[in-house]
Design a protein around this motif. Sequence first.
Motif, short mmCIF file in Angstrom:
data_model
loop_
_atom_site.label_atom_id
_atom_site.label_comp_id
_atom_site.label_asym_id
_atom_site.label_seq_id
_atom_site.Cartn_x
_atom_site.Cartn_y
_atom_site.Cartn_z
N LEU A 75 -21.08 -51.30 3.60
CA LEU A 75 -22.25 -50.24 3.62
C LEU A 75 -22.20 -49.98 5.07
N THR A 76 -22.30 -48.56 5.39
CA THR A 76 -22.15 -47.95 6.60
C THR A 76 -23.29 -46.93 6.91
N SER A 77 -23.62 -46.70 8.05
CA SER A 77 -24.67 -45.65 8.59
C SER A 77 -24.25 -45.37 9.81
N GLY A 78 -25.06 -44.50 10.11
CA GLY A 78 -24.88 -43.77 11.57
C GLY A 78 -25.95 -42.82 11.97
N ASP A 129 -28.13 -41.21 7.33
CA ASP A 129 -29.32 -41.35 8.37
C ASP A 129 -30.65 -40.75 8.09
N ASN A 130 -31.77 -41.47 8.54
CA ASN A 130 -32.76 -40.65 8.17
C ASN A 130 -33.24 -39.44 8.96
N GLY A 187 -26.75 -37.44 9.08
CA GLY A 187 -26.63 -37.28 7.51
C GLY A 187 -25.44 -36.29 7.05
N PRO A 188 -25.89 -35.07 7.82
CA PRO A 188 -24.96 -33.80 7.25
C PRO A 188 -23.42 -34.19 7.74
N SER A 189 -23.31 -34.60 8.74
CA SER A 189 -21.67 -35.13 8.93
C SER A 189 -21.24 -36.30 8.11
N MET A 190 -22.07 -37.13 7.91
CA MET A 190 -21.54 -38.37 7.06
C MET A 190 -21.57 -37.83 5.70
N ARG A 191 -22.43 -36.85 4.90
CA ARG A 191 -22.29 -36.39 3.79
C ARG A 191 -20.88 -35.38 3.49
N GLU A 192 -20.58 -34.70 4.62
CA GLU A 192 -19.25 -34.04 4.37
C GLU A 192 -18.20 -35.07 4.53
N PRO A 235 -12.28 -39.33 -1.15
CA PRO A 235 -12.46 -39.82 -2.73
C PRO A 235 -13.02 -41.32 -2.67
N GLY A 236 -14.01 -41.79 -3.39
CA GLY A 236 -14.21 -43.17 -3.86
C GLY A 236 -15.40 -43.37 -2.79
N VAL A 237 -15.93 -42.69 -1.84
CA VAL A 237 -17.02 -43.10 -1.02
C VAL A 237 -18.25 -42.50 -1.73
N SER A 238 -19.13 -43.53 -1.91
CA SER A 238 -20.34 -43.36 -2.42
C SER A 238 -21.52 -43.18 -1.35
N VAL A 239 -22.62 -42.33 -1.73
CA VAL A 239 -23.56 -41.61 -0.80
C VAL A 239 -24.99 -42.36 -1.49
N ILE A 240 -25.73 -42.78 -0.32
CA ILE A 240 -27.25 -43.19 -0.57
C ILE A 240 -27.84 -42.33 0.37
N ASP A 241 -28.64 -41.35 -0.25
CA ASP A 241 -29.48 -40.48 0.76
C ASP A 241 -31.10 -40.65 0.40
#
Length: 161
Positions: A9-12, A56-57, A91-96, A102-108
């Motif tokens: 689980l990663t964030s930035g 990211d929030n 958030g936008p960079s992580m989403r992109e 492939p395989g990465v899930s996103v929680i927003d």
Amino acid sequence: DANPPDVVLTSGIYGVASPLGSSANVPMSDAAGIDGYTLRWTHLESEGVHVIALLDNPQPPLDIDECVSHHLSNLGQCALSRSSAVGVSGGPSMREAAARTPGVSVIDFTDYFCDATVCPAVIDNVVVYRGGYHLTDTYVRTLAPMLSWQLNQLLDPTAGP
């Protein structure tokens, strides 16, 4: 690694970085940040590690606490533009990067911070931010059940509500 984790689980907070292998004098960019996330996440996914990116929030200006303390009778004065607050977050960079991996899930959780156009500084009588872009413990606790539910859905899609 002989015993890799099942999930990371990663964030930035930042979406920018210096290009891989560059000197400290090279300007940071969104493209380099996206490339960095993509490279690392692709490696993890290729090793069988499921990557979950917690975006990211939305980011307020650093004086959000001061605004709240000075506008207690009109907290709307402290609301953030959703597009601006999300745009300056990681958030936008992580989403992109997730879209490229492939395989990465996103929680927003953006919709828990903002409506269609603004992000209030106080939601349901709970102050959202402290010390600039940090979240208050109280507000984070209101999000915990949603995070738990989303993680359960990603890790065991057969799990019911």
